[in-house]
Design a protein around this motif. Structure first.
Motif, PDB file in Angstrom:
ATOM      1  N   THR A  74       0.848  -1.186   0.000  1.00 28.91           N
ATOM      2  CA  THR A  74       0.000   0.000   0.000  1.00 28.91           C
ATOM      3  C   THR A  74       0.887   1.241   0.000  1.00 28.91           C
ATOM      4  O   THR A  74       1.716   1.411   0.907  1.00 28.91           O
ATOM      5  N   ILE A  75       0.721   2.085  -0.994  1.00 32.07           N
ATOM      6  CA  ILE A  75       1.535   3.294  -1.102  1.00 32.07           C
ATOM      7  C   ILE A  75       1.144   4.260   0.007  1.00 32.07           C
ATOM      8  O   ILE A  75      -0.018   4.627   0.144  1.00 32.07           O
ATOM      9  N   VAL A  76       2.136   4.665   0.808  1.00 30.99           N
ATOM     10  CA  VAL A  76       1.895   5.589   1.912  1.00 30.99           C
ATOM     11  C   VAL A  76       2.410   6.992   1.614  1.00 30.99           C
ATOM     12  O   VAL A  76       2.017   7.946   2.273  1.00 30.99           O
ATOM     13  N   TYR A  77       3.306   7.107   0.615  1.00 36.15           N
ATOM     14  CA  TYR A  77       3.855   8.424   0.291  1.00 36.15           C
ATOM     15  C   TYR A  77       4.395   8.425  -1.128  1.00 36.15           C
ATOM     16  O   TYR A  77       5.011   7.459  -1.575  1.00 36.15           O
ATOM     17  N   ILE A  78       4.173   9.531  -1.823  1.00 35.05           N
ATOM     18  CA  ILE A  78       4.764   9.776  -3.137  1.00 35.05           C
ATOM     19  C   ILE A  78       5.576  11.050  -2.985  1.00 35.05           C
ATOM     20  O   ILE A  78       5.047  12.088  -2.589  1.00 35.05           O
ATOM     21  N   GLY A  79       6.879  10.960  -3.269  1.00 34.53           N
ATOM     22  CA  GLY A  79       7.764  12.099  -3.061  1.00 34.53           C
ATOM     23  C   GLY A  79       8.552  12.464  -4.303  1.00 34.53           C
ATOM     24  O   GLY A  79       8.483  11.788  -5.335  1.00 34.53           O
ATOM     25  N   GLN A  80       9.333  13.520  -4.152  1.00 31.15           N
ATOM     26  CA  GLN A  80      10.155  14.000  -5.248  1.00 31.15           C
ATOM     27  C   GLN A  80      11.532  14.368  -4.717  1.00 31.15           C
ATOM     28  O   GLN A  80      11.677  14.785  -3.580  1.00 31.15           O
ATOM     29  N   ALA A  81      12.517  14.188  -5.552  1.00 32.54           N
ATOM     30  CA  ALA A  81      13.876  14.635  -5.263  1.00 32.54           C
ATOM     31  C   ALA A  81      14.155  15.747  -6.263  1.00 32.54           C
ATOM     32  O   ALA A  81      14.386  15.491  -7.437  1.00 32.54           O
ATOM     33  N   THR A 138       6.363  17.985 -12.283  1.00 27.36           N
ATOM     34  CA  THR A 138       5.208  17.620 -13.099  1.00 27.36           C
ATOM     35  C   THR A 138       4.875  16.147 -12.908  1.00 27.36           C
ATOM     36  O   THR A 138       3.708  15.775 -12.761  1.00 27.36           O
ATOM     37  N   ARG A 139       5.893  15.300 -12.906  1.00 27.39           N
ATOM     38  CA  ARG A 139       5.675  13.861 -12.734  1.00 27.39           C
ATOM     39  C   ARG A 139       5.129  13.558 -11.341  1.00 27.39           C
ATOM     40  O   ARG A 139       4.280  12.673 -11.178  1.00 27.39           O
ATOM     41  N   TRP A 140       5.582  14.280 -10.327  1.00 25.01           N
ATOM     42  CA  TRP A 140       5.092  14.105  -8.959  1.00 25.01           C
ATOM     43  C   TRP A 140       3.588  14.415  -8.896  1.00 25.01           C
ATOM     44  O   TRP A 140       2.817  13.623  -8.353  1.00 25.01           O
ATOM     45  N   PHE A 141       3.196  15.559  -9.479  1.00 24.90           N
ATOM     46  CA  PHE A 141       1.769  15.895  -9.521  1.00 24.90           C
ATOM     47  C   PHE A 141       0.982  14.815 -10.260  1.00 24.90           C
ATOM     48  O   PHE A 141      -0.106  14.421  -9.835  1.00 24.90           O
ATOM     49  N   GLU A 142       1.523  14.349 -11.363  1.00 26.44           N
ATOM     50  CA  GLU A 142       0.854  13.320 -12.162  1.00 26.44           C
ATOM     51  C   GLU A 142       0.648  12.043 -11.353  1.00 26.44           C
ATOM     52  O   GLU A 142      -0.451  11.474 -11.341  1.00 26.44           O
ATOM     53  N   LEU A 143       1.676  11.590 -10.651  1.00 24.85           N
ATOM     54  CA  LEU A 143       1.545  10.370  -9.838  1.00 24.85           C
ATOM     55  C   LEU A 143       0.523  10.557  -8.717  1.00 24.85           C
ATOM     56  O   LEU A 143      -0.242   9.631  -8.409  1.00 24.85           O
ATOM     57  N   LEU A 144       0.499  11.738  -8.111  1.00 26.60           N
ATOM     58  CA  LEU A 144      -0.493  12.001  -7.063  1.00 26.60           C
ATOM     59  C   LEU A 144      -1.914  11.974  -7.630  1.00 26.60           C
ATOM     60  O   LEU A 144      -2.825  11.384  -7.032  1.00 26.60           O
ATOM     61  N   MET A 145      -2.111  12.600  -8.794  1.00 29.67           N
ATOM     62  CA  MET A 145      -3.444  12.625  -9.401  1.00 29.67           C
ATOM     63  C   MET A 145      -3.890  11.235  -9.837  1.00 29.67           C
ATOM     64  O   MET A 145      -5.068  10.878  -9.681  1.00 29.67           O
ATOM     65  N   VAL A 146      -2.972  10.431 -10.365  1.00 30.62           N
ATOM     66  CA  VAL A 146      -3.311   9.063 -10.760  1.00 30.62           C
ATOM     67  C   VAL A 146      -3.691   8.246  -9.527  1.00 30.62           C
ATOM     68  O   VAL A 146      -4.672   7.492  -9.541  1.00 30.62           O
ATOM     69  N   HIS A 147      -2.937   8.407  -8.453  1.00 27.53           N
ATOM     70  CA  HIS A 147      -3.258   7.674  -7.220  1.00 27.53           C
ATOM     71  C   HIS A 147      -4.643   8.059  -6.712  1.00 27.53           C
ATOM     72  O   HIS A 147      -5.438   7.206  -6.328  1.00 27.53           O
ATOM     73  N   LYS A 148      -4.929   9.345  -6.726  1.00 31.97           N
ATOM     74  CA  LYS A 148      -6.245   9.809  -6.264  1.00 31.97           C
ATOM     75  C   LYS A 148      -7.360   9.267  -7.160  1.00 31.97           C
ATOM     76  O   LYS A 148      -8.414   8.860  -6.671  1.00 31.97           O
ATOM     77  N   ALA A 149      -7.133   9.242  -8.468  1.00 33.44           N
ATOM     78  CA  ALA A 149      -8.139   8.700  -9.385  1.00 33.44           C
ATOM     79  C   ALA A 149      -8.338   7.204  -9.161  1.00 33.44           C
ATOM     80  O   ALA A 149      -9.468   6.709  -9.207  1.00 33.44           O
ATOM     81  N   ASP A 150      -7.257   6.482  -8.898  1.00 41.48           N
ATOM     82  CA  ASP A 150      -7.342   5.033  -8.706  1.00 41.48           C
ATOM     83  C   ASP A 150      -7.921   4.638  -7.358  1.00 41.48           C
ATOM     84  O   ASP A 150      -8.624   3.631  -7.241  1.00 41.48           O
TER      85      ASP A 150
END
Length: 112
Positions: free
Chosen positions: A37-44, A79-91
């Motif tokens: 279960t994904i608990v965090y999506i981050g960026q470097a 941009t990729r960080w926002f995209e991954l967050l939005m995909v997670h929220k949609a899923d």
């Protein structure tokens, strides 16, 4: 060539040794618990001293054992960080638990 919205690389154990092996490059990452279960999506980002390596070393220090991670080197990390967050929220209907504590302003994405 199909565009991949989801980060589907294999999970790696979140340990100090694994984090040390990471490149000092910009990118995004996901942290999951032992069940996946994904608990965090981050960026470097550009202000991260040693990129993905230092971000995942910090994650290990803060979380301890029992987690796993995957990374994607990406110069368009924000941009990729926002995209991954939005995909997670949609899923899943919500952001990962640790991102939900301080959510960034997001649009809406409807992946197929």
């Amino acid at each position: 060539m199909a565009i991949r919205l989801r980060l589907d690389k294999p999970w790696r154990p979140l340990t100090a040794e694994e984090a040390t092996r990471l490149p000092g490059q910009l990118g995004v990452y996901q942290v999951a618990d032992a069940t996946g279960t994904i608990v965090y999506i981050g960026q470097a980002g550009a202000r991260t001293a040693f990129g993905l390596r230092s971000e995942l070393q910090r994650e290990f220090t803060e979380r301890g054992a029992g987690y796993q991670f995957r990374v994607e080197v990406n110069m368009q990390y924000r941009t990729r960080w926002f995209e991954l967050l939005m995909v997670h929220k949609a899923d899943h209907g919500s952001l990962p638990v640790d991102n939900a504590k301080n959510p960034p302003p997001l649009g809406r994405l409807s992946p197929a």
